[in-house]
Design a protein around this motif. Structure first.
Motif, PDB file in Angstrom:
ATOM      1  N   GLY A   1      16.719   9.987  -3.097  1.00  0.00           N
ATOM      2  CA  GLY A   1      17.924   9.304  -2.168  1.00  0.00           C
ATOM      3  C   GLY A   1      17.373   8.608  -1.347  1.00  0.00           C
ATOM      4  N   ARG A   2      16.614   8.394  -0.488  1.00  0.00           N
ATOM      5  CA  ARG A   2      16.069   8.196   0.730  1.00  0.00           C
ATOM      6  C   ARG A   2      16.279   6.796   0.593  1.00  0.00           C
ATOM      7  NH1 ARG A   2      19.203  11.193   3.696  1.00  0.00           N
ATOM      8  NH2 ARG A   2      20.270  11.568   1.063  1.00  0.00           N
ATOM      9  N   THR A   3      15.641   5.946   1.488  1.00  0.00           N
ATOM     10  CA  THR A   3      15.545   4.194   1.504  1.00  0.00           C
ATOM     11  C   THR A   3      14.365   4.580   2.766  1.00  0.00           C
ATOM     12  OG1 THR A   3      17.838   3.676   1.810  1.00  0.00           O
ATOM     13  CG2 THR A   3      16.063   1.868   2.440  1.00  0.00           C
ATOM     14  N   VAL A   4      12.985   4.455   2.392  1.00  0.00           N
ATOM     15  CA  VAL A   4      11.417   4.365   2.571  1.00  0.00           C
ATOM     16  C   VAL A   4      11.049   3.009   3.297  1.00  0.00           C
ATOM     17  CG1 VAL A   4       9.827   5.632   2.816  1.00  0.00           C
ATOM     18  CG2 VAL A   4      11.069   6.270   1.484  1.00  0.00           C
ATOM     19  N   LEU A   5      10.909   3.035   3.559  1.00  0.00           N
ATOM     20  CA  LEU A   5       9.902   2.177   5.312  1.00  0.00           C
ATOM     21  C   LEU A   5       8.638   2.029   5.596  1.00  0.00           C
ATOM     22  CD1 LEU A   5       9.433  -1.007   5.418  1.00  0.00           C
ATOM     23  CD2 LEU A   5       9.936  -0.453   7.702  1.00  0.00           C
ATOM     24  N   GLY A   6       7.481   2.223   4.917  1.00  0.00           N
ATOM     25  CA  GLY A   6       6.017   2.905   5.037  1.00  0.00           C
ATOM     26  C   GLY A   6       5.469   1.530   6.136  1.00  0.00           C
ATOM     27  N   ILE A   7       4.846   1.905   6.534  1.00  0.00           N
ATOM     28  CA  ILE A   7       4.248   1.438   7.607  1.00  0.00           C
ATOM     29  C   ILE A   7       2.568   1.472   7.775  1.00  0.00           C
ATOM     30  CG2 ILE A   7       3.082   0.988  10.088  1.00  0.00           C
ATOM     31  CD1 ILE A   7       6.324   0.232   9.598  1.00  0.00           C
ATOM     32  N   GLU A   8       1.550   0.778   7.643  1.00  0.00           N
ATOM     33  CA  GLU A   8       0.228   0.982   6.868  1.00  0.00           C
ATOM     34  C   GLU A   8      -0.953   0.168   7.562  1.00  0.00           C
ATOM     35  OE1 GLU A   8      -2.896   2.399   5.409  1.00  0.00           O
ATOM     36  OE2 GLU A   8      -1.303   3.638   4.749  1.00  0.00           O
ATOM     37  N   PRO A   9      -1.525   0.046   8.376  1.00  0.00           N
ATOM     38  CA  PRO A   9      -2.734  -0.135   8.738  1.00  0.00           C
ATOM     39  C   PRO A   9      -3.765  -0.725   7.439  1.00  0.00           C
ATOM     40  CG  PRO A   9      -3.670   1.955   8.610  1.00  0.00           C
ATOM     41  CD  PRO A   9      -1.926   2.041   8.175  1.00  0.00           C
ATOM     42  N   ASP A  10      -3.901   0.015   6.742  1.00  0.00           N
ATOM     43  CA  ASP A  10      -4.784  -0.617   5.094  1.00  0.00           C
ATOM     44  C   ASP A  10      -4.255  -1.823   4.395  1.00  0.00           C
ATOM     45  OD1 ASP A  10      -6.898  -0.988   3.343  1.00  0.00           O
ATOM     46  OD2 ASP A  10      -7.996   1.316   3.331  1.00  0.00           O
ATOM     47  N   ALA A  11      -4.295  -2.958   4.312  1.00  0.00           N
ATOM     48  CA  ALA A  11      -4.077  -3.659   3.479  1.00  0.00           C
ATOM     49  C   ALA A  11      -3.983  -3.093   1.974  1.00  0.00           C
ATOM     50  CB  ALA A  11      -4.067  -4.956   3.664  1.00  0.00           C
ATOM     51  N   ARG A  12      -4.956  -2.711   1.569  1.00  0.00           N
ATOM     52  CA  ARG A  12      -5.418  -2.733   0.332  1.00  0.00           C
ATOM     53  C   ARG A  12      -4.237  -1.438  -0.522  1.00  0.00           C
ATOM     54  NH1 ARG A  12     -11.325  -0.873   1.274  1.00  0.00           N
ATOM     55  NH2 ARG A  12     -10.156  -0.180   3.037  1.00  0.00           N
ATOM     56  N   MET A  13      -3.876  -0.821   0.947  1.00  0.00           N
ATOM     57  CA  MET A  13      -3.168   0.784   0.227  1.00  0.00           C
ATOM     58  C   MET A  13      -1.879   0.468   0.653  1.00  0.00           C
ATOM     59  SD  MET A  13      -5.174   2.880   0.092  1.00  0.00           S
ATOM     60  CE  MET A  13      -4.203   5.074   1.041  1.00  0.00           C
ATOM     61  N   ALA A  14      -1.719  -1.000   0.848  1.00  0.00           N
ATOM     62  CA  ALA A  14       0.207  -1.276   1.433  1.00  0.00           C
ATOM     63  C   ALA A  14       0.276  -1.850   0.108  1.00  0.00           C
ATOM     64  CB  ALA A  14       0.115  -2.086   2.684  1.00  0.00           C
ATOM     65  N   ASP A  15      -0.576  -3.096  -0.095  1.00  0.00           N
ATOM     66  CA  ASP A  15      -0.107  -4.159  -1.745  1.00  0.00           C
ATOM     67  C   ASP A  15      -0.547  -2.064  -2.840  1.00  0.00           C
ATOM     68  OD1 ASP A  15      -0.494  -6.245  -0.521  1.00  0.00           O
ATOM     69  OD2 ASP A  15      -2.695  -6.146  -1.314  1.00  0.00           O
ATOM     70  N   PHE A  16      -1.018  -0.944  -2.696  1.00  0.00           N
ATOM     71  CA  PHE A  16      -0.831  -0.467  -4.079  1.00  0.00           C
ATOM     72  C   PHE A  16       0.464   0.236  -4.248  1.00  0.00           C
ATOM     73  CE2 PHE A  16      -1.051   3.586  -6.390  1.00  0.00           C
ATOM     74  CZ  PHE A  16      -1.731   3.154  -7.471  1.00  0.00           C
ATOM     75  N   ALA A  17       1.358   0.483  -2.664  1.00  0.00           N
ATOM     76  CA  ALA A  17       2.255   1.098  -2.770  1.00  0.00           C
ATOM     77  C   ALA A  17       3.805   0.078  -2.849  1.00  0.00           C
ATOM     78  CB  ALA A  17       2.570   1.209  -0.873  1.00  0.00           C
ATOM     79  N   ARG A  18       3.043  -0.961  -2.879  1.00  0.00           N
ATOM     80  CA  ARG A  18       4.377  -2.240  -2.963  1.00  0.00           C
ATOM     81  C   ARG A  18       4.698  -2.562  -4.137  1.00  0.00           C
ATOM     82  NH1 ARG A  18       1.879  -5.638   1.746  1.00  0.00           N
ATOM     83  NH2 ARG A  18       3.202  -5.489   3.235  1.00  0.00           N
ATOM     84  N   ALA A  19       3.223  -2.240  -4.917  1.00  0.00           N
ATOM     85  CA  ALA A  19       2.966  -2.166  -6.606  1.00  0.00           C
ATOM     86  C   ALA A  19       3.694  -1.161  -6.957  1.00  0.00           C
ATOM     87  CB  ALA A  19       1.881  -2.690  -6.632  1.00  0.00           C
ATOM     88  N   ARG A  20       4.359  -0.478  -6.692  1.00  0.00           N
ATOM     89  CA  ARG A  20       5.417   1.056  -6.376  1.00  0.00           C
ATOM     90  C   ARG A  20       6.548   1.757  -6.242  1.00  0.00           C
ATOM     91  NH1 ARG A  20       0.282   0.108  -8.253  1.00  0.00           N
ATOM     92  NH2 ARG A  20      -0.580   1.457 -10.235  1.00  0.00           N
ATOM     93  N   GLY A  21       7.102  -0.031  -5.921  1.00  0.00           N
ATOM     94  CA  GLY A  21       8.319  -0.619  -5.240  1.00  0.00           C
ATOM     95  C   GLY A  21       8.512   0.033  -3.921  1.00  0.00           C
ATOM     96  N   LEU A  22       7.631   0.162  -2.811  1.00  0.00           N
ATOM     97  CA  LEU A  22       7.698   0.384  -1.674  1.00  0.00           C
ATOM     98  C   LEU A  22       7.729  -0.151  -1.069  1.00  0.00           C
ATOM     99  CD1 LEU A  22       8.204   2.545   0.545  1.00  0.00           C
ATOM    100  CD2 LEU A  22       5.223   3.033   0.340  1.00  0.00           C
ATOM    101  N   ARG A  23       8.594  -0.032   0.062  1.00  0.00           N
ATOM    102  CA  ARG A  23       8.925  -1.470   1.097  1.00  0.00           C
ATOM    103  C   ARG A  23       7.637  -1.112   2.217  1.00  0.00           C
ATOM    104  NH1 ARG A  23      13.323  -2.487   4.810  1.00  0.00           N
ATOM    105  NH2 ARG A  23      13.710  -0.445   3.926  1.00  0.00           N
ATOM    106  N   VAL A  24       6.716  -2.207   2.234  1.00  0.00           N
ATOM    107  CA  VAL A  24       5.574  -2.245   3.180  1.00  0.00           C
ATOM    108  C   VAL A  24       4.839  -3.287   4.028  1.00  0.00           C
ATOM    109  CG1 VAL A  24       3.339  -0.403   3.255  1.00  0.00           C
ATOM    110  CG2 VAL A  24       4.352  -0.062   1.973  1.00  0.00           C
ATOM    111  N   GLU A  25       4.453  -2.918   5.828  1.00  0.00           N
ATOM    112  CA  GLU A  25       4.829  -3.313   6.901  1.00  0.00           C
ATOM    113  C   GLU A  25       3.214  -3.365   7.591  1.00  0.00           C
ATOM    114  OE1 GLU A  25       7.102  -3.966   9.916  1.00  0.00           O
ATOM    115  OE2 GLU A  25       9.114  -4.456   8.382  1.00  0.00           O
ATOM    116  N   VAL A  26       2.567  -4.157   7.224  1.00  0.00           N
ATOM    117  CA  VAL A  26       1.195  -3.302   7.508  1.00  0.00           C
ATOM    118  C   VAL A  26       0.722  -4.055   8.872  1.00  0.00           C
ATOM    119  CG1 VAL A  26      -1.558  -4.659   7.466  1.00  0.00           C
ATOM    120  CG2 VAL A  26      -0.159  -3.932   5.440  1.00  0.00           C
ATOM    121  N   ALA A  27       0.247  -2.499   9.739  1.00  0.00           N
ATOM    122  CA  ALA A  27       0.314  -2.018  11.025  1.00  0.00           C
ATOM    123  C   ALA A  27       0.157  -0.605  10.908  1.00  0.00           C
ATOM    124  CB  ALA A  27       1.709  -2.671  11.855  1.00  0.00           C
TER     125      ALA A  27
END
Length: 275
Positions: free
Chosen positions: A75-101
């Protein structure tokens, strides 16, 4: 198997947060990483949720979103921070908000959170700047939770891995490490995290949590996980094959499967409220 840098909480001679090439190598096969890597104990997730004053979670080094999805399910609202754009894209495709940095370079733009979590990623963050920034983006009473797995396969699996790694990658600095390490080695790393948190003066006294569990692996399951570990993500295909063949033979000798004893460790601290 030797404790490879992705699982290693302490600083090695080359500080992990400075080894950006390895830190950003895990996206080479993001799907394998997501499928093979274990999640986190439900009791840990529940305890973090209960200790946080609200629903907003910042996941530092979120990777493919393994821990983040567990927080979302709680039930939490999550924002992800991830330096690897490939990992970030994978996470986004599964419904996670991610900023690359990287966390150090990420700009919060005035946003604050009820919890800052780092699931098996804090050793890639500058140990001083990271804690200061976590304090900056946490609301008073918010929780910083740094956690990860300590795991060592049975000696029958670990020793062939170490021997094969030495042969396949003789120039690797990881070859000086023992095949297996005691739990107190990992605990010492999490104690260092606590020391850095105390030094800021912006948190209440840190706590150390521990969760013991086990998981059974078949030969194929373990050989699927191994290439996602830090010491193997940058090897040549021929080097990797030699290591996997040796480990596969070792597991075959155990009947084709083994049980891994996991310990998930956490260092947590509550952001101090203004006096």
């Amino acid at each position: 198997m030797p404790t490879l840098p992705r699982e290693q909480p302490e600083s090695s001679p080359a500080q992990p947060h400075d080894v950006r090439r390895m830190a950003e190598s895990f996206g080479v096969d993001a799907q394998r990483y997501d499928q093979a890597r274990p999640g986190y104990p439900d009791t840990l997730i529940s305890r973090i949720v209960a200790a946080s004053p609200g629903p907003d979670v910042l996941d530092v080094g979120c990777g493919t979103g393994i821990a983040a999805r567990q927080f979302q399910a709680a039930g939490r609202t999550v924002l992800g921070i991830e330096p690897d754009a490939r990992m970030a894209d994978f996470a986004r495709a599964r419904g996670l908000r991610v900023e690359v940095a990287t966390f150090e370079a990420w700009q919060p733009a005035g946003r604050t959170f009820d919890a800052v979590v780092a699931a098996q990623s804090w050793h890639w963050v500058d140990p001083v700047a990271g804690v200061v920034k976590a304090a900056r983006v946490l609301r008073p009473g918010g929780l910083l939770a740094i956690f990860g797995h300590a795991y060592e396969p049975p000696v029958e699996v670990a020793e062939p891995f170490a021997a094969a790694y030495r042969l396949a990658a003789p120039g690797s600095p990881l070859n000086g490490q023992p095949a297996r390490r005691p739990l107190d080695f990992y605990q010492a790393g999490y104690a260092k995290f606590a020391d850095k948190i105390r030094e800021t003066g912006q948190f209440n006294a840190p706590e150390q949590w521990q969760f013991d569990w086990e998981q059974s692996y078949t030969r194929d399951q373990w050989l699927d996980l191994l290439p996602t570990t830090g010491g193997l993500t940058q090897l040549r295909p021929d080097q990797l094959v030699r290591i996997l063949d040796a480990v596969g033979s070792a597991i075959d000798s155990l009947g084709g499967r083994f049980t891994m004893n996991y310990t998930t460790l956490a260092t947590t601290a509550v952001r101090a409220t203004a006096s």
